[in-house]
Every structure is written in C-alpha cells, then in structure tokens.
Design a protein around this motif. Structure first.
Motif, PDB file in Angstrom:
ATOM      1  N   ARG A 110       0.842  -1.215   0.000  1.00  0.00           N
ATOM      2  CA  ARG A 110       0.000   0.000   0.000  1.00  0.00           C
ATOM      3  C   ARG A 110       0.866   1.251   0.000  1.00  0.00           C
ATOM      4  N   THR A 111       2.073   1.159   0.607  1.00  0.00           N
ATOM      5  CA  THR A 111       2.989   2.307   0.599  1.00  0.00           C
ATOM      6  C   THR A 111       3.537   2.526  -0.809  1.00  0.00           C
ATOM      7  N   ALA A 112       3.859   1.433  -1.471  1.00  0.00           N
ATOM      8  CA  ALA A 112       4.338   1.538  -2.855  1.00  0.00           C
ATOM      9  C   ALA A 112       3.217   2.050  -3.766  1.00  0.00           C
ATOM     10  N   ILE A 133      15.996   7.437  -3.770  1.00  0.00           N
ATOM     11  CA  ILE A 133      16.803   7.770  -2.597  1.00  0.00           C
ATOM     12  C   ILE A 133      16.361   6.824  -1.493  1.00  0.00           C
ATOM     13  N   GLY A 134      17.253   5.923  -1.096  1.00  0.00           N
ATOM     14  CA  GLY A 134      16.874   4.894  -0.133  1.00  0.00           C
ATOM     15  C   GLY A 134      17.011   3.529  -0.778  1.00  0.00           C
ATOM     16  N   ALA A 135      17.532   2.576  -0.015  1.00  0.00           N
ATOM     17  CA  ALA A 135      17.767   1.240  -0.570  1.00  0.00           C
ATOM     18  C   ALA A 135      17.436   0.166   0.466  1.00  0.00           C
ATOM     19  N   GLY A 136      16.492   0.483   1.362  1.00  0.00           N
ATOM     20  CA  GLY A 136      16.071  -0.490   2.365  1.00  0.00           C
ATOM     21  C   GLY A 136      14.981  -1.403   1.830  1.00  0.00           C
ATOM     22  N   HIS A 137      14.370  -2.142   2.753  1.00  0.00           N
ATOM     23  CA  HIS A 137      13.318  -3.116   2.424  1.00  0.00           C
ATOM     24  C   HIS A 137      12.247  -2.509   1.503  1.00  0.00           C
ATOM     25  N   TRP A 158      20.650   6.592  -5.093  1.00  0.00           N
ATOM     26  CA  TRP A 158      21.594   7.067  -4.079  1.00  0.00           C
ATOM     27  C   TRP A 158      21.085   6.594  -2.730  1.00  0.00           C
ATOM     28  N   ASN A 159      22.014   6.251  -1.839  1.00  0.00           N
ATOM     29  CA  ASN A 159      21.614   5.855  -0.486  1.00  0.00           C
ATOM     30  C   ASN A 159      22.673   6.321   0.504  1.00  0.00           C
ATOM     31  N   PRO A 160      22.231   6.762   1.694  1.00  0.00           N
ATOM     32  CA  PRO A 160      23.228   7.187   2.690  1.00  0.00           C
ATOM     33  C   PRO A 160      24.222   6.072   3.022  1.00  0.00           C
ATOM     34  N   HIS A 161      23.786   4.826   2.898  1.00  0.00           N
ATOM     35  CA  HIS A 161      24.677   3.686   3.128  1.00  0.00           C
ATOM     36  C   HIS A 161      24.889   2.998   1.784  1.00  0.00           C
ATOM     37  N   ALA A 200      15.715   8.813   7.406  1.00  0.00           N
ATOM     38  CA  ALA A 200      16.576   9.958   7.734  1.00  0.00           C
ATOM     39  C   ALA A 200      15.911  10.907   8.737  1.00  0.00           C
ATOM     40  N   PHE A 201      16.749  11.554   9.523  1.00  0.00           N
ATOM     41  CA  PHE A 201      16.289  12.573  10.477  1.00  0.00           C
ATOM     42  C   PHE A 201      16.857  13.945  10.121  1.00  0.00           C
ATOM     43  N   GLU A 202      17.405  14.053   8.906  1.00  0.00           N
ATOM     44  CA  GLU A 202      17.871  15.365   8.433  1.00  0.00           C
ATOM     45  C   GLU A 202      17.750  15.393   6.917  1.00  0.00           C
ATOM     46  N   PRO A 203      17.648  16.603   6.340  1.00  0.00           N
ATOM     47  CA  PRO A 203      17.396  16.663   4.902  1.00  0.00           C
ATOM     48  C   PRO A 203      18.518  16.041   4.088  1.00  0.00           C
ATOM     49  N   LEU A 204      18.149  15.159   3.169  1.00  0.00           N
ATOM     50  CA  LEU A 204      19.120  14.542   2.266  1.00  0.00           C
ATOM     51  C   LEU A 204      19.110  15.291   0.932  1.00  0.00           C
ATOM     52  N   LEU A 205      17.913  15.472   0.384  1.00  0.00           N
ATOM     53  CA  LEU A 205      17.769  16.137  -0.920  1.00  0.00           C
ATOM     54  C   LEU A 205      17.603  17.636  -0.676  1.00  0.00           C
ATOM     55  N   GLY A 225      10.056  14.362  13.696  1.00  0.00           N
ATOM     56  CA  GLY A 225      11.517  14.398  13.735  1.00  0.00           C
ATOM     57  C   GLY A 225      12.179  13.832  12.497  1.00  0.00           C
ATOM     58  N   LYS A 226      11.525  12.880  11.817  1.00  0.00           N
ATOM     59  CA  LYS A 226      12.130  12.353  10.582  1.00  0.00           C
ATOM     60  C   LYS A 226      12.090  13.423   9.492  1.00  0.00           C
ATOM     61  N   GLN A 227      13.037  13.348   8.547  1.00  0.00           N
ATOM     62  CA  GLN A 227      13.102  14.374   7.499  1.00  0.00           C
ATOM     63  C   GLN A 227      13.964  13.877   6.344  1.00  0.00           C
ATOM     64  N   GLY A 291       3.791  11.203   1.267  1.00  0.00           N
ATOM     65  CA  GLY A 291       3.042   9.982   1.589  1.00  0.00           C
ATOM     66  C   GLY A 291       3.279   9.613   3.034  1.00  0.00           C
ATOM     67  N   THR A 292       2.327   9.969   3.898  1.00  0.00           N
ATOM     68  CA  THR A 292       2.544   9.757   5.333  1.00  0.00           C
ATOM     69  C   THR A 292       2.061   8.377   5.772  1.00  0.00           C
ATOM     70  N   GLY A 293       1.161   7.796   4.979  1.00  0.00           N
ATOM     71  CA  GLY A 293       0.638   6.475   5.320  1.00  0.00           C
ATOM     72  C   GLY A 293      -0.554   6.575   6.254  1.00  0.00           C
ATOM     73  N   VAL A 294      -1.760   6.314   5.718  1.00  0.00           N
ATOM     74  CA  VAL A 294      -2.971   6.419   6.545  1.00  0.00           C
ATOM     75  C   VAL A 294      -3.648   5.058   6.690  1.00  0.00           C
TER      76      VAL A 294
HETATM   77  P1  NAD Z   1      14.919  -0.146   6.154  1.00  0.00           P
HETATM   78  O1  NAD Z   1      15.361  -0.161   7.570  1.00  0.00           O
HETATM   79  O2  NAD Z   1      14.853  -1.421   5.409  1.00  0.00           O
HETATM   80  O3  NAD Z   1      15.858   0.865   5.309  1.00  0.00           O
HETATM   81  C1  NAD Z   1      16.190   2.129   5.857  1.00  0.00           C
HETATM   82  C2  NAD Z   1      16.646   3.085   4.784  1.00  0.00           C
HETATM   83  O4  NAD Z   1      16.951   4.359   5.410  1.00  0.00           O
HETATM   84  C3  NAD Z   1      17.921   2.671   4.081  1.00  0.00           C
HETATM   85  O5  NAD Z   1      17.947   3.288   2.814  1.00  0.00           O
HETATM   86  C4  NAD Z   1      19.010   3.269   4.991  1.00  0.00           C
HETATM   87  O6  NAD Z   1      20.228   3.467   4.310  1.00  0.00           O
HETATM   88  C5  NAD Z   1      18.367   4.574   5.374  1.00  0.00           C
HETATM   89  N1  NAD Z   1      18.749   5.057   6.710  1.00  0.00           N
HETATM   90  C6  NAD Z   1      18.782   4.353   7.864  1.00  0.00           C
HETATM   91  N2  NAD Z   1      19.133   5.155   8.893  1.00  0.00           N
HETATM   92  C7  NAD Z   1      19.336   6.388   8.361  1.00  0.00           C
HETATM   93  C8  NAD Z   1      19.722   7.640   8.902  1.00  0.00           C
HETATM   94  N3  NAD Z   1      19.960   7.802  10.200  1.00  0.00           N
HETATM   95  N4  NAD Z   1      19.831   8.698   8.058  1.00  0.00           N
HETATM   96  C9  NAD Z   1      19.551   8.555   6.747  1.00  0.00           C
HETATM   97  N5  NAD Z   1      19.177   7.397   6.185  1.00  0.00           N
HETATM   98  C10 NAD Z   1      19.078   6.319   6.977  1.00  0.00           C
HETATM   99  O7  NAD Z   1      13.492   0.596   6.163  1.00  0.00           O
HETATM  100  P2  NAD Z   1      12.331   0.516   5.075  1.00  0.00           P
HETATM  101  O8  NAD Z   1      11.376  -0.558   5.452  1.00  0.00           O
HETATM  102  O9  NAD Z   1      12.904   0.535   3.712  1.00  0.00           O
HETATM  103  O10 NAD Z   1      11.577   1.895   5.360  1.00  0.00           O
HETATM  104  C11 NAD Z   1      12.186   3.132   5.024  1.00  0.00           C
HETATM  105  C12 NAD Z   1      11.413   4.262   5.674  1.00  0.00           C
HETATM  106  O11 NAD Z   1      10.073   4.295   5.175  1.00  0.00           O
HETATM  107  C13 NAD Z   1      11.292   4.136   7.196  1.00  0.00           C
HETATM  108  O12 NAD Z   1      11.519   5.416   7.755  1.00  0.00           O
HETATM  109  C14 NAD Z   1       9.850   3.724   7.413  1.00  0.00           C
HETATM  110  O13 NAD Z   1       9.357   4.137   8.656  1.00  0.00           O
HETATM  111  C15 NAD Z   1       9.186   4.455   6.267  1.00  0.00           C
HETATM  112  N6  NAD Z   1       7.876   3.912   5.873  1.00  0.00           N
HETATM  113  C16 NAD Z   1       6.916   4.802   5.553  1.00  0.00           C
HETATM  114  C17 NAD Z   1       5.667   4.345   5.170  1.00  0.00           C
HETATM  115  C18 NAD Z   1       4.609   5.323   4.763  1.00  0.00           C
HETATM  116  O14 NAD Z   1       3.439   4.933   4.592  1.00  0.00           O
HETATM  117  N7  NAD Z   1       4.937   6.567   4.563  1.00  0.00           N
HETATM  118  C19 NAD Z   1       5.409   2.968   5.134  1.00  0.00           C
HETATM  119  C20 NAD Z   1       6.444   2.073   5.409  1.00  0.00           C
HETATM  120  C21 NAD Z   1       7.690   2.556   5.787  1.00  0.00           C
END
Ligand code: NAD
Length: 320
Positions: A110-112, A133-137, A158-161, A200-205, A225-227, A291-294
């Motif tokens: 649903r987030t995607a 931007i981001g390469a997590g789950h 691009w990803n912070p890690h 992230a907790f600080e602006p990346l882009l 606090g996230k950003q 997209g805050t997720g409702v």
């Molecule tokens: P994940 O833990 O698998 O991946 C985390 C991602 O954030 C990676 O890209 C990692 O490199 C990066 N990251 C981790 N710590 C960081 C930091 N301190 N500063 C900058 N980047 C950092 O998480 P995920 O499941 O891919 O979820 C990513 C984000 O999406 C989470 O914040 C999660 O809460 C959010 N999310 C939002 C919704 C929505 O509806 N809006 C739904 C699901 C997840």
C-alpha cells in the motif's frame, strides 16, 4: 469472520490491485466519504517496541477497521521481521468483526501504491528517469510499483549507506531497467521522478539538487523528527499529500510548516487531483507528494485481499 494468513498474501495481492484500492480510497477521502481516526503510537517500554493503531471508516467502499502493529527492533532473534502488523475489518452495518488479515506485506504494497498513484497523477509529461533515494526493504516495492505507473527508461539511485545499493540494482534488473548509482547532484538534475524512502532525520535532498521539472514522492517520513527534504525545496514546490493534518504534523511537511514556510492551506489532498477537483501539476516546476501512510490505505488493500482470498478459496472462516 475470514482470516487471511500472512503467508497467503504474496500469492493473492498484486501491485495493480493495491494501486486501484489506494487510488479509490484517496478519492473517497477527498470527497469527505472516508476519514481516518486519530493515530495511536506508543513506545511501550518493552523490547524497545513501538506499537499502535491506525484506523478509519470508508463510507464509499464500506470498509471499517484498524491496523494494529508497529516496530520491534529486536525481532531478528525470533526469526521475524521488525515491522509486524495485522489488519482487522469490521462490518459497518453491525459492528461485528469480519476479517483478520496479515498486514506485513500489505503495508509494503500500500505504501508503494501511494507513491505510484502520485506518479500517475503528478509526474511531468514523458517522465523517463526514475531517481531512488533509499535502498532499504521498502525501496524495492516503491521501484516496482513506480515502473507500472510511468514509462521509465532508466533508474538512478543514491543511499546514505552505499553498501545497500545492490538492492536497487537488483530490483531495476528484475523490472528490466538499466541502473546507475549516482550522487545527489546528478540524481536531482536528471531524474524526472524521485522517490525518497529512508529513515533519515535530516534533509538529504537539498533545494539546489533539484532542477525540475520534477515530481518527488517523499515516503520515508512518518514520525515526528524524521526528514528527507530541504524545507526550502518544499517551500518552492506545489504540495500534495494523502492527509493534510498528518503531513504537516508527522509527515515530511512538518518541517516547512514548523518553520512557517508553508501553511496547511498550501497542501492539497491528492484525492482532489484524482477526482478532478484540482488541476494537479499545472505549470509547477516541482511537485511533492508527502506519503505519510494512513489507516484507510491499509483497510482498502486488506478488503481487496479478502475478496481475492474468498474467490480463490484461500480465506479461512472462523466463528468468533
Ligand atoms: P529499512 O530499515 O529497510 O531501510 C532504511 C533506509 O533508510 C535505508 O535506505 C538506509 O540506508 C536509510 N537510513 C537508515 N538510517 C538512516 C539515517 N539515520 N539517516 C539517513 N538514512 C538512513 O526501512 P524501510 O522498510 O525501507 O523503510 C524506510 C522508511 O520508510 C522508514 O523510515 C519507514 O518508517 C518508512 N515507511 C513509511 C511508510 C509510509 O506509509 N509513509 C510505510 C512504510 C515505511
């Protein structure tokens, strides 16, 4: 009531069904036919867990219920993923519980779907380059869904890690698109659509990274606090979200709003674009969907999967 186990969801739910469910519920929210209940989210003081409820009522689709769950950072020791949730649906005519549905994969879908709905309605015409931007789950789900919403020809990431970038490369290969890892200057100037999905907790882009015309789906910020974005970038863009009050309090727009750069009135619910009540991108150089997720998104995809599960004999009926 019907039970749809988590293990069945992957074989039942599709990105297309999630897209349709989320697009419809965003429209119902904008029409005032569906509303979300106040979110409960608590640090429970056990296992460092965050637990809570997101619920709502969709009077158009007649979905009512809640998603219960949260984040357990130590779940690896149990062989479980850290995000755990279950959706409960109730019959709005009687109040009886009607379904319990595994919510883990549904949350990812649903987030995607939300970012891909925003791409369909807000991306610049002929968008060809997708920036991640981001390469997590969650990033793989966002990329797969985006590839169905737009005609992308390549993906920049691009990803912070940087060690996590392999996930983006593999996902791009899976959907048949070339991938390149780049810095944020290149990503911001070459991508027509950018999805940010980090913790992230600080602006990346930064404002200076983005050249436009660009659509940004800011998906990572769902807590105070996230950003992910520079407030100056937010201030110069045309702004959209799933739910305005949530975006300016716990979503990406909390920072620009907190600094007095934007007001709630500057943010349009994306449902208004879907229903045609708002022109959408218009002549804007940069659009941002927060997209805050409702909870209503969760109910919409859960209701869709219950229908699919019943049709295919995968739902289990239990008496309660
Ligand atoms: P994940 O833990 O698998 O991946 C985390 C991602 O954030 C990676 O890209 C990692 O490199 C990066 N990251 C981790 N710590 C960081 C930091 N301190 N500063 C900058 N980047 C950092 O998480 P995920 O499941 O891919 O979820 C990513 C984000 O999406 C989470 O914040 C999660 O809460 C959010 N999310 C939002 C919704 C929505 O509806 N809006 C739904 C699901 C997840």
């Amino acid at each position: 009531m019907w039970v749809v186990p988590e293990k069945e969801i992957a074989g039942l739910m599709t990105a297309e069904a999630a897209f349709d469910a989320v697009e419809s519920v965003f429209a119902a929210m904008a029409d005032g036919k569906a509303y979300n209940f106040p979110v409960v989210r608590e640090a429970i003081g056990h296992e460092d867990a965050l637990y809570g409820f997101k619920g709502g009522f969709d009077g158009a689709a007649l979905n009512m219920g809640l998603k219960a769950g949260g984040y357990w950072p130590n779940n690896q020791k149990h062989g479980l993923i850290n995000h755990q949730s279950t959706v409960f649906l109730f019959d709005p005519d009687t109040g009886r519980v009607s379904a319990a549905v595994g919510g883990n994969l549904l949350t990812a879908l649903r987030t995607a779907a939300a970012s891909s709905v925003s791409i369909k309605h807000l991306a610049p015409k002929d968008a060809k380059v997708l920036g991640m931007i981001g390469a997590g789950h969650q990033s793989a789900f966002q990329m797969r869904a985006a590839s169905k919403a737009g005609k992308f020809e390549r993906v920049l990431g691009w990803n912070p890690h940087p060690d996590m970038l392999g996930r983006l490369e593999e996902t791009a290969a899976e959907i048949g698109l070339p991938f390149e890892a780049v810095d944020l200057d290149r990503l911001g100037s070459e991508a027509d659509v950018i999805i940010s999905i980090t913790s992230a907790f600080e602006p990346l882009l930064k404002d200076g990274h983005v050249k436009g015309p660009t659509h940004i789906a800011a998906m990572g910020t769902d807590t105070k606090g996230k950003q992910e974005l520079d407030p100056a970038l937010v201030a110069r863009a045309r702004l959209f979200t799933d739910e305005v009050a949530q975006s300016t309090s716990i979503g990406e727009f909390q920072h620009a709003a907190g600094q007095g750069l934007i007001k709630d009135a500057d943010v349009t619910p994306i449902g208004k674009v879907i229903t045609g009540a708002h022109e959408g991108r218009g002549d804007a150089e940069v659009t941002i969907f927060d997209g805050t997720g409702v909870g209503l998104q969760d109910l919409a995809v859960a209701a869709a999967v219950v229908d699919l599960a019943r049709d295919q004999g995968k739902a289990v009926e239990v008496e309660i």
